[in-house]
Design a protein around this motif. Sequence first.
Motif, PDB file in Angstrom:
ATOM      1  N   CYS A 263       0.255   0.895  -1.630  1.00 47.74           N
ATOM      2  CA  CYS A 263      -0.073   0.059  -2.775  1.00 47.74           C
ATOM      3  C   CYS A 263      -0.699   0.933  -3.858  1.00 47.74           C
ATOM      4  O   CYS A 263      -1.623   1.707  -3.583  1.00 47.74           O
ATOM      5  CB  CYS A 263      -1.040  -1.036  -2.361  1.00 47.74           C
ATOM      6  SG  CYS A 263      -0.424  -2.102  -1.018  1.00 47.74           S
ATOM      7  N   ARG A 279       0.732  -2.001 -14.227  1.00 43.06           N
ATOM      8  CA  ARG A 279       1.610  -2.573 -13.205  1.00 43.06           C
ATOM      9  C   ARG A 279       1.174  -2.154 -11.806  1.00 43.06           C
ATOM     10  O   ARG A 279       0.890  -0.993 -11.540  1.00 43.06           O
ATOM     11  CB  ARG A 279       3.057  -2.133 -13.451  1.00 43.06           C
ATOM     12  CG  ARG A 279       4.066  -2.722 -12.471  1.00 43.06           C
ATOM     13  CD  ARG A 279       5.495  -2.486 -12.942  1.00 43.06           C
ATOM     14  NE  ARG A 279       5.788  -3.252 -14.158  1.00 43.06           N
ATOM     15  CZ  ARG A 279       6.977  -3.271 -14.754  1.00 43.06           C
ATOM     16  NH1 ARG A 279       7.979  -2.547 -14.269  1.00 43.06           N
ATOM     17  NH2 ARG A 279       7.177  -3.990 -15.836  1.00 43.06           N
ATOM     18  N   TYR A 281       2.183  -1.995  -7.709  1.00 41.24           N
ATOM     19  CA  TYR A 281       3.368  -1.817  -6.873  1.00 41.24           C
ATOM     20  C   TYR A 281       2.984  -1.866  -5.393  1.00 41.24           C
ATOM     21  O   TYR A 281       1.905  -1.407  -5.009  1.00 41.24           O
ATOM     22  CB  TYR A 281       4.016  -0.449  -7.123  1.00 41.24           C
ATOM     23  CG  TYR A 281       4.553  -0.215  -8.513  1.00 41.24           C
ATOM     24  CD1 TYR A 281       5.894  -0.440  -8.819  1.00 41.24           C
ATOM     25  CD2 TYR A 281       3.722   0.269  -9.520  1.00 41.24           C
ATOM     26  CE1 TYR A 281       6.386  -0.192 -10.092  1.00 41.24           C
ATOM     27  CE2 TYR A 281       4.208   0.512 -10.796  1.00 41.24           C
ATOM     28  CZ  TYR A 281       5.549   0.283 -11.067  1.00 41.24           C
ATOM     29  OH  TYR A 281       6.040   0.532 -12.326  1.00 41.24           O
ATOM     30  N   CYS A 283       5.096  -0.531  -2.062  1.00 40.21           N
ATOM     31  CA  CYS A 283       6.282   0.278  -1.822  1.00 40.21           C
ATOM     32  C   CYS A 283       6.307   0.751  -0.376  1.00 40.21           C
ATOM     33  O   CYS A 283       5.258   1.092   0.196  1.00 40.21           O
ATOM     34  CB  CYS A 283       6.232   1.480  -2.773  1.00 40.21           C
ATOM     35  SG  CYS A 283       7.720   2.481  -2.855  1.00 40.21           S
ATOM     36  N   VAL A 289      10.719  -0.235  -3.423  1.00 42.92           N
ATOM     37  CA  VAL A 289       9.732  -1.104  -4.058  1.00 42.92           C
ATOM     38  C   VAL A 289       9.907  -2.526  -3.535  1.00 42.92           C
ATOM     39  O   VAL A 289      10.956  -3.144  -3.713  1.00 42.92           O
ATOM     40  CB  VAL A 289       9.865  -1.072  -5.586  1.00 42.92           C
ATOM     41  CG1 VAL A 289       8.909  -2.064  -6.222  1.00 42.92           C
ATOM     42  CG2 VAL A 289       9.593   0.331  -6.117  1.00 42.92           C
ATOM     43  N   GLU A 292       6.480  -5.610  -7.538  1.00 40.76           N
ATOM     44  CA  GLU A 292       5.802  -5.039  -8.688  1.00 40.76           C
ATOM     45  C   GLU A 292       5.305  -6.167  -9.569  1.00 40.76           C
ATOM     46  O   GLU A 292       5.953  -7.220  -9.675  1.00 40.76           O
ATOM     47  CB  GLU A 292       6.700  -4.080  -9.454  1.00 40.76           C
ATOM     48  CG  GLU A 292       8.038  -4.624  -9.874  1.00 40.76           C
ATOM     49  CD  GLU A 292       8.926  -3.512 -10.445  1.00 40.76           C
ATOM     50  OE1 GLU A 292       8.613  -3.013 -11.535  1.00 40.76           O
ATOM     51  OE2 GLU A 292       9.913  -3.157  -9.781  1.00 40.76           O
ATOM     52  N   ASP A 294       2.981  -6.935 -13.317  1.00 44.16           N
ATOM     53  CA  ASP A 294       2.148  -6.579 -14.456  1.00 44.16           C
ATOM     54  C   ASP A 294       0.910  -7.469 -14.447  1.00 44.16           C
ATOM     55  O   ASP A 294       1.001  -8.687 -14.247  1.00 44.16           O
ATOM     56  CB  ASP A 294       2.912  -6.777 -15.767  1.00 44.16           C
ATOM     57  CG  ASP A 294       3.989  -5.720 -15.959  1.00 44.16           C
ATOM     58  OD1 ASP A 294       3.826  -4.601 -15.445  1.00 44.16           O
ATOM     59  OD2 ASP A 294       5.000  -6.019 -16.618  1.00 44.16           O
TER      60      ASP A 294
END
Length: 335
Positions: A263, A279, A281, A283, A289, A292, A294
């Motif tokens: 993270c 942003r 994420y 993954c 990914v 994701e 914002d």
Amino acid sequence: MFKKSLLTIAVCGVCLMNASIGLAEEPIAEHKMINGLRYYETMYNAKPSSEIMKIKMGSRSENVGGHHEDLKEETEGLPMAFRPTVNKDEAWILDSINGALKLFKAAKLKRYISLKEFGLIQDFAISKDNKLFAFLNAKTGSVYVTDDRGKVKSSFMGYASALSIEFTSNNDLLIVSPLSRGVVQVSNEGAPLGIYEADQSLSNFSTEKGIWGIDCFEPTKAKLYVRKGSNVKVVKEFVFDKYKDVEYKAGNIYGIDASGNVCFGLIACDSNGIIYRDRLYRCTQDGKVLKELDVIDDPILSPELPRHRIACPDGDIMTFYCNEEEYAIRIYSMK
């Protein structure tokens, strides 16, 4: 890849500092002011965090210390660190000002570990099995390892001005230490195991693949990477080059979730400090990914804190907000 100087700074600090050095004659992009920060239209649909609990500032056991309690002005007037548990309505809060580590559940004090004998603690970590706690006093350079009730099992020195501390899966410790020029690995009894010389892009969060980092040295390309020994593998690249004079200004690893996913977050803004991307994420360790998002920040300019966001076991991201009266734990949902 490892060319930046070691530095810890809050999101709002990155963008406000960037704005102060921008050219006065540059045109300022259209933007909205949200929570005291300026966001470009790419962020108009970004999500705010949601409040989990709110705790009053004060000196009682059920409070956390703030500016009024920090009579020696040794902190930035708020708790130095926080960490989630498997329960979303719980959080460990490092109440350094009042000399205690406290577990709150729905804003009610559930557990209390006195730390007064350790001095001012800047950071703490909890082992994967929840049986060991580690506490960092960056002023004296001391590290204390205790059981889950606070009984000291070992202590050692040599980490003055260190920034943060984490456990590995086998209960070694990884300490971000600018004076050592990177990340130091030691046993939980203090035996030195190696130094990873690096800039601030290398975190002290690790998996069996190695120690994870996020590099923003190139203005429009960020790299998620993992380092094992001297070997560095770039797992994923994130390009953001749609806007002139907009660059990545910060990238941070926030932790590893219970499923082993990495993270992290990336922030980009222009020379006027307008944010085009903040942003989050989640993954996989192979670079896929999974999510994701914002997000809108609650700005706290507090560069001395070891972290401002941290991954929860389920992959959500925990953060905080405070004023002179209250300290709030908040969550960005990554579902």
